[in-house]
Design a protein around this motif. Structure first.
Motif, PDB file in Angstrom:
ATOM      1  N   VAL A 125       0.843  -1.205   0.000  1.00 40.97           N
ATOM      2  CA  VAL A 125       0.000   0.000   0.000  1.00 40.97           C
ATOM      3  C   VAL A 125       0.876   1.252   0.000  1.00 40.97           C
ATOM      4  O   VAL A 125       0.652   2.191  -0.771  1.00 40.97           O
ATOM      5  N   ALA A 126       1.900   1.243   0.846  1.00 35.29           N
ATOM      6  CA  ALA A 126       2.779   2.415   0.949  1.00 35.29           C
ATOM      7  C   ALA A 126       3.529   2.651  -0.355  1.00 35.29           C
ATOM      8  O   ALA A 126       3.692   3.790  -0.797  1.00 35.29           O
ATOM      9  N   GLU A 127       3.971   1.568  -0.979  1.00 28.59           N
ATOM     10  CA  GLU A 127       4.706   1.724  -2.234  1.00 28.59           C
ATOM     11  C   GLU A 127       3.793   2.230  -3.352  1.00 28.59           C
ATOM     12  O   GLU A 127       4.199   3.038  -4.185  1.00 28.59           O
ATOM     13  N   VAL A 128       2.572   1.732  -3.375  1.00 27.18           N
ATOM     14  CA  VAL A 128       1.605   2.216  -4.376  1.00 27.18           C
ATOM     15  C   VAL A 128       1.395   3.720  -4.201  1.00 27.18           C
ATOM     16  O   VAL A 128       1.375   4.484  -5.176  1.00 27.18           O
ATOM     17  N   ALA A 129       1.263   4.155  -2.955  1.00 33.15           N
ATOM     18  CA  ALA A 129       1.048   5.584  -2.696  1.00 33.15           C
ATOM     19  C   ALA A 129       2.263   6.392  -3.154  1.00 33.15           C
ATOM     20  O   ALA A 129       2.120   7.413  -3.832  1.00 33.15           O
ATOM     21  N   ASP A 130       3.455   5.934  -2.798  1.00 30.43           N
ATOM     22  CA  ASP A 130       4.667   6.693  -3.154  1.00 30.43           C
ATOM     23  C   ASP A 130       4.846   6.761  -4.672  1.00 30.43           C
ATOM     24  O   ASP A 130       5.205   7.803  -5.212  1.00 30.43           O
TER      25      ASP A 130
END
Lengths: 188, 377
Positions: free
Chosen positions: B79-84
């Motif tokens: 999720v965090a990587e998708v956001a970044d």
């Protein structure tokens, strides 16, 4: 000020059904959404409904929030506004909007613990307060009550073209004053 | 052009969706909508009022009643990587989308590659992904699918990204999706002259634990197994001490060069595959198409597939991780945690200076050479 990156992160967490992201969004933005619904409906109970439905809609379909077109706060307020206007229309088709506007003009905020948001809110209030009253009424009728040009024209007793030009001139003037106050359009 | 003049403010305020296509194509109307939308944003935030006590819990209860919340944190790194990556992509200019990345592919090519790999996972979960979807739509669909998945879904085997068609449970594949998304996000950042940024500490640790758990199997498959363990001491955020066995003791003895070749054939590796793990591990240029490669190169390359397939007998969640205090290692490899991740991705060559090494240097560099085959394409 919260950045677009914060909104994108919350959006991804919401899509993944992370409930903590919903509570974070609520704690950050419910005061804006509730105040807006209260200004539109004037009714605490309807305002609660509008806020609840806005957040449930965000949770149900977070993909519809596009961070490139505006902030999450604006998106949530847009959802709450739409629902509040629906409730208002259902309950008071014949209501005299101008009477309502006159009765609620300078509402002072009740919470300002979000210091940066509070500074922006204060700037908006000052810019709106300084708009010529003809512009201000046109904006309020269109924005807070969702009236069409035609309906705004009827409320103000002016031709439709005049209503449109007052609304757009008012929006341009608001944008210019906000920009002068340090809030450029792309940060809205 | 016939402008939907009466609808522009309504559209900006979230209504009249029928005006959308025209607004998207008309600069004049788009400017008017942008103005009205900015004004709407300001007007919406002109006041703050504390909602009644109790509304918060009612909102949360109503929300989870229409859509249950996710059951775990297994997807938080992804999720965090998708956001970044989403933030980065939103900031790119049209020219930057065409910029070449580390291996010659354009930024646009890399994003398509990620979109395709997200789609493979969805397909294996039985979720049809419409053709022509953009990366954000595809990753949204994967996040949503994972978000309402239960334990059964997380156990479903899905394809991992990479040259070798291997399936692992979704819960592990999501960590690999985080790994791949991070590495390509950094590929894109470097391509547009931005410094690389490692994942958040906890997410990096999870990605590294996933790779480290695969290493004993990969070392075995590469024909580089030997008795003993190597202490991998990863420093900085996401770091920790990991004792990695130099092979899988349970696996039967076999000639060092027999199985990897068979594995390479079984996996259908084309002999002219340009980017070999061994070439990356040695810090050399990739072999040109058609170049003859040594047995060792094929073995190292095969090791990754072996590891993903069955060599990774340990669960990815750090089963091979033990504290250094347990002792008994034959070598120590010390380096920053994020650099080890980039070694695994083949983005940092394995040179003598890549890590501080003590003890059996041959074992230490064999471990690093095999680690460098674990990455994505």
């Amino acid at each position: 000020m919260r950045s677009q990156a914060d909104d994108v992160r919350l959006r991804a967490q919401l899509v993944a059904a992370d409930e903590s992201a919903l509570t974070e969004a609520y704690d950050l933005h419910a005061p804006s959404a509730y105040a807006l619904a209260l200004r539109i409906t004037g009714d605490p109970s309807w305002s609660e409904d509008a806020v609840q439905e806005a957040f449930v809609e965000l949770w149900r379909r977070p993909e519809r929030f596009d961070p490139t077109t505006g902030s999450l706060r604006t998106w949530l307020c847009m959802l709450a506004r739409r629902r509040a206007i629906d409730l208002l229309r259902r309950q008071s088709a014949q209501r005299d909007h101008l009477t309502r506007l006159a009765g609620q003009a300078p509402v002072e905020p009740t919470v300002e613990d979000d210091v940066v948001g509070a500074a922006q809110a204060k700037a908006v209030r000052e810019c709106v307060r300084d708009l010529p009253v003809l512009y201000r009424d046109a904006i309020a009728l269109a924005y807070y009550y969702g009236l069409s040009y035609r309906q705004v024209a009827v409320e103000l007793g002016v031709p439709e073209g005049t209503a449109k030009s007052r609304l757009r001139s008012g929006l341009r003037l608001l944008a210019r004053r906000m920009s002068e106050a340090g809030y450029p359009m792309d940060a809205a | 052009m016939d402008h939907p003049d009466d609808l522009l403010e309504s559209f900006a305020f979230g209504e009249a969706p029928e005006a959308g296509p025209h607004v998207a194509a008309c600069p004049q109307c788009s400017a008017q909508v942008q103005l009205a939308r900015a004004a709407a944003g300001w007007l919406a935030t002109s006041h703050l009022a504390t909602p009644p006590t109790g509304l918060r819990s009612r909102v949360l209860a109503a929300a989870v009643a229409v859509r249950p919340s996710s059951s775990g944190s297994f997807s938080s790194a992804y999720v965090a990587e998708v956001a970044d990556l989403g933030v980065l992509l939103d900031s790119l200019s049209p020219a930057q989308w065409s910029a070449p990345t580390v291996d010659g592919r354009s930024v646009r090519d890399l994003v398509r590659h990620l979109t395709g790999n997200d789609g493979n996972v969805l397909a294996d979960l039985g979720v049809p992904a419409p053709a022509g979807e953009r990366w954000r739509e595809r990753s949204d669909l994967l996040l949503r699918t994972v978000g309402h998945g239960d334990e059964t879904l997380l156990d479903r085997p899905v394809r991992l990204a990479g040259k070798v068609p291997i399936r692992r449970p979704l819960r592990e594949a999501l960590t690999q999706r985080a790994f791949e998304t991070w590495i390509h996000r950094d590929d894109i950042r470097v391509a547009v002259a931005l410094p690389p940024i490692p994942p958040a500490s906890g997410h990096l640790a999870r990605i590294l634990a996933f790779g480290l758990a695969l290493l004993p199997g990969a070392i075995e498959a590469a024909g580089r197994a030997r008795p003993g363990s190597v202490l991998v001491a990863l420093t900085g955020p996401g770091g920790g001490d990991h004792l990695v066995r130099m092979g899988t003791p349970a696996s039967p003895a076999r000639p060092a060069n027999a199985r990897p070749e068979a594995a390479a054939r079984r996996e259908g590796q084309p002999p002219d595959e340009a980017r070999t793990g061994a070439a990356r591990a040695a810090g050399t240029q990739a072999a040109p198409p058609g170049a003859a490669r040594s047995r060792g190169e094929r073995a190292a390359e095969a090791s990754a597939g072996e590891a993903w397939a069955g060599g990774a007998r340990a669960e990815a969640a750090g089963a091979d991780e033990v504290r250094a205090a347990d002792g008994g290692w034959i070598a120590e490899v010390r380096m920053p945690a994020d650099r080890f991740g980039r070694v695994m991705a083949g983005r940092v060559p394995v040179t003598p200076a890549v890590a501080v090494v003590h003890g059996d240097r041959s074992a230490a560099f064999d471990l690093l050479a095999v680690a460098a085959t674990l990455g994505c394409e």
